[in-house]
Design a protein around this motif. Structure first.
Motif, PDB file in Angstrom:
ATOM      1  N   GLN A  53       0.747  -1.235  -0.160  1.00 27.64           N
ATOM      2  CA  GLN A  53      -0.362   0.245  -0.258  1.00 27.64           C
ATOM      3  C   GLN A  53       0.784   1.381  -0.118  1.00 27.64           C
ATOM      4  O   GLN A  53      -0.356   2.367  -0.200  1.00 27.64           O
ATOM      5  N   GLU A  65      -3.869   1.141  -5.881  1.00 29.85           N
ATOM      6  CA  GLU A  65      -5.214   1.183  -6.136  1.00 29.85           C
ATOM      7  C   GLU A  65      -5.616   0.132  -7.404  1.00 29.85           C
ATOM      8  O   GLU A  65      -6.378  -0.386  -8.223  1.00 29.85           O
ATOM      9  N   ALA A  91       0.623   5.492  -3.945  1.00 30.10           N
ATOM     10  CA  ALA A  91      -0.621   4.744  -4.429  1.00 30.10           C
ATOM     11  C   ALA A  91      -1.520   4.511  -5.057  1.00 30.10           C
ATOM     12  O   ALA A  91      -2.377   3.869  -4.996  1.00 30.10           O
ATOM     13  N   ASP A  92      -0.677   4.664  -6.792  1.00 26.16           N
ATOM     14  CA  ASP A  92      -1.600   4.282  -7.468  1.00 26.16           C
ATOM     15  C   ASP A  92      -1.354   2.729  -7.440  1.00 26.16           C
ATOM     16  O   ASP A  92      -2.384   1.937  -8.472  1.00 26.16           O
ATOM     17  N   ALA A 145       0.183   0.238 -13.154  1.00 29.86           N
ATOM     18  CA  ALA A 145      -0.733   0.836 -11.494  1.00 29.86           C
ATOM     19  C   ALA A 145       0.764   1.291 -11.257  1.00 29.86           C
ATOM     20  O   ALA A 145       1.608   1.035 -10.254  1.00 29.86           O
TER      21      ALA A 145
END
Lengths: 478, 478
Positions: free
Chosen positions: A81, A88, A84-85, A209
């Motif tokens: 985690q 996600e 961030a991207d 990502a």
């Protein structure tokens, strides 16, 4: 009792391409299903192709200064985690370990969907100075991404791949790495798999990502759908900042590293199958074929026939040709069909009359071309040439198919019409606005496969008619 | 500023062997810890050793008719439970996935601790006739076993290994496979790793969960503790019955197959470190050394020195010697110490005066022997011989150590005394009763390492004085 396995074994491509694909995967014994959905068994014949790809690429990686490592299978949820991207993008696909050794874990552990976070954590620990850079690591492993719809090799909850992760002192070097690895991927496709690729940059929407830029190579399948076949990512300093990957540069300043990652997977096997295969089964490019030449003895019970077959096998094997005698107790006709199904590039037939005449028959899988070879000649040399010719022919066939299926389109109706009636790639100009990209996808099912860097767009966007920025290849895709 | 890394880097073996081991693993950059306990990072230098072992063994496996496959990472809990002894052995060590793609799974999935059950399920599906036998599959992968106490390479919650799984039409063939693979393991240890092994059969208590018989090879570490380094298992028809693995034999009867499995792991790296290492760090046997020869230029800033070093490197590389020039901006002394720490078998020193005299210095890591080589001779040929000599020397040293530390003992007091004061293997006669084995373990900490097949026992058991059946090697073990 000669049974023709051609007819009842596989569905013709034009009847049901998806079913044809599944039939070939199963009947050519490339894979089998396990009892967990989306987790396949790589059978010896399929795995051997992957090993050949691994060996080829691993050599290229090492020649260009990369080193192999092995990172842990499990990632603490908190580590995943950190960027961030990235989280996600991957959170919805994670398989999570919550129990270990009969106890509930304090922190859940995720089976790696990709290993950026692990490499970042490690690099942050071991890199201090410009002297430690670049670090160019790669690993061969499997990753797990929980997929709803799965298909052998194309999309699985587990798949095999390599993931390269590199860090550099300068942006320039990292960008060069990103493009250099794309070149190696592209060359592998061409030289090993006889597959021509379209290469380019992914749009913001389609990029990886956490990446600043993603580059891709895309192959075109027989059904005119695209298959993303390998990607390389330029991360800039995004992860570096999230993971505090700093180094003391020559100028005595602390700086963040520049980073890349890149991967190809067993998807490449899917590409080989769907580009080169035909209604009789697999057609393997010689350089990636686990068996390049099968020798089928005719009337093998007759004295001298099997001996001669093994003699030829030994001669070819000694010269590095991957060859096998099929001495099973099946009929020659059955063996021919099996060899076709398995896509073995060359079949040699040899029987008592051939031996008498000091000859053998050589049959090419790709086009059925059959010729008589005088065994007083150099069989190895001749076959090496035949195998090379087959490779070239297969590449050219695939390239012609690719070129015929790139359609430049200039307005949205034409776009829809060509997509509907012809398929393939639609070369179109685009404004760069995600709204247009999304609209096209929603209305037509085609996605942007890549931005063609250096290709000059028309005046206006195919969708909104505002000023165009890029040439994009759109296609329906796997 | 020459800093001697010898003194402050690692703990001497005789001060604290466990600490010495950890120091070497870290300082020689073989591994690093990750943030999940028991899951290590295999760094390039450590992983390269594993790759060399893989290449060597994979070739042996393929020459003997084995094929590589890849089985799924995850096993449904119900599948793992099909064979009673097997699940009992592994259940306490399982890592369990309970969530996938944000949902709770209907059935928990176990990360493979070993893949017998997956192979069984697959074999049951694909084998019908005697024509389909034998099946001799192998896979290279990682497995997960939740361990409480972990140490790099020796015991980890995740480790890398190969697992072979074979099925056969006859008991005879399966038994021959079980012993044949032990031979290949043993030869690998001797020829590649310069490690002499003690081989034999495990007792009922120590055998693999689900096996009829387990064979093992055991190495003796510098601290005189044993390390189980590879095992092969004969399963009989136990799994075959649990998984319904039947085939139609030539006599038209349905029969159960006979089965084996066998594995070695990255534990072998631990053995290499602990057998050959010394107080200056790693000492690598040349055939498994990622770098066999390091060339250290002396006064490398002087004209021609680096050129000469690269010239020698190219000559050696062209002949297949794994060689590297250390051209970093450290002092020669520092480079020597680093090369020692990393256990590089041969160091070549070359400076301006050497070049003038057309010579170089050759220094052997194993014993520090240093000699001047006249470069008008054939350096490659000479170094090949040196590397071979080093291999032989290292094997002999280890063999002498092993032989000196096998102690035949004839009563239980002697057993305890020798174990306490000398360590190593205790060769003792045993009645075959698990109670005696358990008592010895509880009272002394020594476990039965293996039954020496063919070795004639004394009259009575070392423990209970009842009639002895076997000669057993006992030892404290990792």
């Amino acid at each position: 009792m000669v049974k023709n396995i051609k007819n009842d074994a596989i569905t013709p491509r034009d009847v049901d391409f998806a079913q044809w694909y599944t039939d070939v995967c199963k009947k050519a014994e490339l894979m089998d299903y396990s009892s967990v959905k989306g987790f396949i068994i790589y059978r010896p014949y399929g795995y051997a192709m992957w090993e050949i790809i691994q060996n080829y690429m691993d050599k290229r990686f090492k020649e260009t200064g990369h080193e192999n490592v092995y990172m842990p299978l499990l990632i603490p949820q908190s580590l995943l985690q950190k960027e961030a991207d990235h989280v996600e993008g991957f959170a919805p696909e994670c398989a999570v370990v919550t129990k270990g050794g009969l106890n509930d874990l304090e922190e859940p552990l995720v089976i790696r969907p990709t290993s950026e976070t692990l490499f970042c954590e490690h690099y942050a620990k071991i890199v201090n100075s410009y002297r430690d850079l670049p670090k160019k690591y790669n690993q061969w492993c499997s990753v797990v991404r929980w997929e709803k719809t799965t298909r052998p090799f194309l999309r699985g909850s587990e798949f095999l791949w390599q993931e390269g992760h590199t860090i550099h002192a300068t942006e320039e070097e990292a960008r060069a790495e990103t493009l250099g690895m794309l070149d190696i991927y592209n060359e592998t496709a061409k030289e090993l798999l006889a597959i021509p690729m379209v290469t380019g940059r992914k749009t913001e929407k389609e990029k990886f990502a956490g990446a600043e830029e993603t580059y891709t190579m895309e192959a075109l399948m027989h059904d005119k759908k695209a298959l993303q076949s390998g990607t390389t990512h330029y991360f800039g300093q995004g992860f570096a900042k999230a993971f505090d990957m700093k180094f003391l540069d020559k100028d005595n300043q602390q700086k963040y590293v520049y980073q890349t990652s890149w991967g190809v997977s067993t998807r490449l096997l899917g590409a080989i199958i769907m580009i080169h295969g035909d209604d009789n089964g697999l057609v393997l490019p010689p350089r990636v074929a686990p068996i390049q030449v099968v020798i089928v003895p005719v009337q093998q019970q007759k004295e001298g026939v099997l001996d001669k077959a093994y003699e030829l096998e030994n001669i070819l094997k000694a010269q590095g040709i991957r060859v096998q005698v099929d001495s099973s107790d099946k009929t020659p006709g059955w063996k021919y069909s099996e060899a076709e199904m398995r896509g073995i590039p060359v079949r040699i037939e040899i029987g008592p009359r051939d031996i008498q005449n000091n000859q053998c028959m050589i049959v090419r899988r790709v086009d059925g071309q059959k010729e008589c070879f005088d065994l007083s000649g150099d069989l190895t040399e001749y076959l090496s040439k035949v195998l090379d010719d087959i490779h070239q022919l297969m590449y050219q066939k695939a390239e012609t198919f690719l070129k015929e299926n790139i359609h430049s389109v200039y307005d949205y109706d034409e776009f829809k019409d060509v997509l509907e009636n012809q398929g393939g790639y639609l070369r179109a100009s685009w404004c760069g606005d995600e709204a247009c990209e999304a609209k096209i996808k929603e209305e037509t099912g085609a996605t942007s496969r890549c931005i063609r860097v250096g290709d000059t767009p028309e005046e206006t966007c195919i969708c909104c008619k505002k000023k165009a920025k890029h040439v994009v290849y759109f296609a329906k895709a796997y």
